[in-house]
Design a protein around this motif. Sequence first.
Motif, PDB file in Angstrom:
ATOM      1  N   THR A   1      -5.006   8.729   0.861  1.00  0.00           N
ATOM      2  CA  THR A   1      -4.439   9.853   1.612  1.00  0.00           C
ATOM      3  C   THR A   1      -3.338   9.380   2.559  1.00  0.00           C
ATOM      4  N   LEU A   2      -3.473   8.167   3.077  1.00  0.00           N
ATOM      5  CA  LEU A   2      -2.431   7.620   3.945  1.00  0.00           C
ATOM      6  C   LEU A   2      -1.140   7.407   3.160  1.00  0.00           C
ATOM      7  N   THR A   3      -1.277   6.791   1.986  1.00  0.00           N
ATOM      8  CA  THR A   3      -0.103   6.591   1.121  1.00  0.00           C
ATOM      9  C   THR A   3       0.505   7.928   0.729  1.00  0.00           C
ATOM     10  N   ALA A   4      -0.347   8.880   0.348  1.00  0.00           N
ATOM     11  CA  ALA A   4       0.128  10.203  -0.061  1.00  0.00           C
ATOM     12  C   ALA A   4       0.847  10.897   1.076  1.00  0.00           C
ATOM     13  N   SER A   5       0.304  10.824   2.292  1.00  0.00           N
ATOM     14  CA  SER A   5       0.922  11.478   3.445  1.00  0.00           C
ATOM     15  C   SER A   5       2.325  10.940   3.693  1.00  0.00           C
ATOM     16  N   CYS A   6       2.468   9.631   3.609  1.00  0.00           N
ATOM     17  CA  CYS A   6       3.784   9.014   3.830  1.00  0.00           C
ATOM     18  C   CYS A   6       4.802   9.502   2.817  1.00  0.00           C
ATOM     19  N   TRP A   7       4.412   9.528   1.537  1.00  0.00           N
ATOM     20  CA  TRP A   7       5.356   9.931   0.500  1.00  0.00           C
ATOM     21  C   TRP A   7       5.581  11.435   0.471  1.00  0.00           C
TER      22      TRP A   7
ATOM     23  N   PHE B   1       1.657   5.144  -4.891  1.00  0.00           N
ATOM     24  CA  PHE B   1       1.508   6.603  -4.791  1.00  0.00           C
ATOM     25  C   PHE B   1       1.355   7.228  -6.170  1.00  0.00           C
ATOM     26  N   LEU B   2       2.204   6.814  -7.105  1.00  0.00           N
ATOM     27  CA  LEU B   2       2.126   7.349  -8.467  1.00  0.00           C
ATOM     28  C   LEU B   2       0.810   6.972  -9.135  1.00  0.00           C
ATOM     29  N   ARG B   3       0.365   5.746  -8.919  1.00  0.00           N
ATOM     30  CA  ARG B   3      -0.902   5.309  -9.495  1.00  0.00           C
ATOM     31  C   ARG B   3      -2.072   6.091  -8.908  1.00  0.00           C
ATOM     32  N   ASP B   4      -1.986   6.386  -7.615  1.00  0.00           N
ATOM     33  CA  ASP B   4      -3.054   7.144  -6.958  1.00  0.00           C
ATOM     34  C   ASP B   4      -3.171   8.567  -7.501  1.00  0.00           C
ATOM     35  N   LEU B   5      -2.063   9.102  -8.010  1.00  0.00           N
ATOM     36  CA  LEU B   5      -2.109  10.462  -8.568  1.00  0.00           C
ATOM     37  C   LEU B   5      -3.063  10.529  -9.758  1.00  0.00           C
ATOM     38  N   GLY B   6      -3.183   9.421 -10.465  1.00  0.00           N
ATOM     39  CA  GLY B   6      -4.103   9.386 -11.596  1.00  0.00           C
ATOM     40  C   GLY B   6      -5.551   9.561 -11.182  1.00  0.00           C
ATOM     41  N   SER B   7      -5.859   9.184  -9.931  1.00  0.00           N
ATOM     42  CA  SER B   7      -7.236   9.293  -9.446  1.00  0.00           C
ATOM     43  C   SER B   7      -7.600  10.716  -9.053  1.00  0.00           C
ATOM     44  N   ILE B   8      -6.582  11.591  -8.961  1.00  0.00           N
ATOM     45  CA  ILE B   8      -6.858  12.993  -8.600  1.00  0.00           C
ATOM     46  C   ILE B   8      -6.377  13.926  -9.717  1.00  0.00           C
ATOM     47  N   ARG B   9      -6.417  13.433 -10.949  1.00  0.00           N
ATOM     48  CA  ARG B   9      -5.879  14.191 -12.085  1.00  0.00           C
ATOM     49  C   ARG B   9      -6.495  15.586 -12.191  1.00  0.00           C
TER      50      ARG B   9
ATOM     51  N   MET C   1       0.813  -1.214   0.000  1.00  0.00           N
ATOM     52  CA  MET C   1       0.000   0.000   0.000  1.00  0.00           C
ATOM     53  C   MET C   1       0.849   1.267   0.000  1.00  0.00           C
ATOM     54  N   LEU C   2       2.007   1.197   0.660  1.00  0.00           N
ATOM     55  CA  LEU C   2       2.851   2.377   0.780  1.00  0.00           C
ATOM     56  C   LEU C   2       3.969   2.403  -0.255  1.00  0.00           C
ATOM     57  N   LYS C   3       3.862   1.568  -1.268  1.00  0.00           N
ATOM     58  CA  LYS C   3       4.861   1.560  -2.320  1.00  0.00           C
ATOM     59  C   LYS C   3       4.790   2.856  -3.128  1.00  0.00           C
ATOM     60  N   PHE C   4       5.948   3.293  -3.656  1.00  0.00           N
ATOM     61  CA  PHE C   4       5.979   4.515  -4.453  1.00  0.00           C
ATOM     62  C   PHE C   4       5.146   4.349  -5.719  1.00  0.00           C
ATOM     63  N   SER C   5       5.130   3.138  -6.260  1.00  0.00           N
ATOM     64  CA  SER C   5       4.331   2.879  -7.458  1.00  0.00           C
ATOM     65  C   SER C   5       2.835   3.060  -7.162  1.00  0.00           C
TER      66      SER C   5
END
Length: 205
Positions: free
Chosen positions: A177-183, A7-15, A1-5
């Motif tokens: 948001t948890l993944t994003a906060s960590c990164w 995090f990058l994939r999650d960015l697509g959900s908030i384009r 869940m906390l992988k950088f990949s």
Amino acid sequence: MLKFSTFLRDLGSIRNALIWSVILFVAGIGAGWVSTGPLQDILLNQIGGLQEVSRQLEQSGNVQWNFFIFIFFNNAIKSVLVIYAGIFFGILPVIFLVINGMVIGFLVHITTDNGASLFDIVVKGLLPHGIIEIPVIIIACAFGLKFGGLAFRSLIEVGSAKRQGLGKQWETFMRRTLTASCWVIILLFIAAIIESTITFSIVRG
């Protein structure tokens, strides 16, 4: 869940939120560049406060270490808070983006007016750490905007059939948001190291 990949994939959900965050930040830079009157006084107070903190840090024993501590915790705490403060319909992330953009635009403008090179300000003063710090702050605000959008949607869909799927959306988004906060914290840690060492040395050199 906390992988950088992840995090990058999650960015697509908030384009869309990312696009709006960039627009608001750039608009803030433009507003800061052309600011006059009361708005200029507000920005001068903001910059004056930062200069006062800088003077206090320079009087300490280990200047670079104290700069690092201040920069990292100031940016990390504010960035994580702005993600979750987005629940108030995204208002605080919008303010945060515009004000930070305005401070940068105003600071660059008055510095160049005083004879400094725009190249030196941007490349030496902002780019080394800003290439990480600025995008991360924009990303944090984008998650805040998305949070606000989801909160607003939940409010207007109270009692409707569409509300049934919101629970799953909230669960997925809070995980993101948890993944994003960590990164955000990790990347701002790196940016703070660069700002308190490389940027510090270039500006003082």
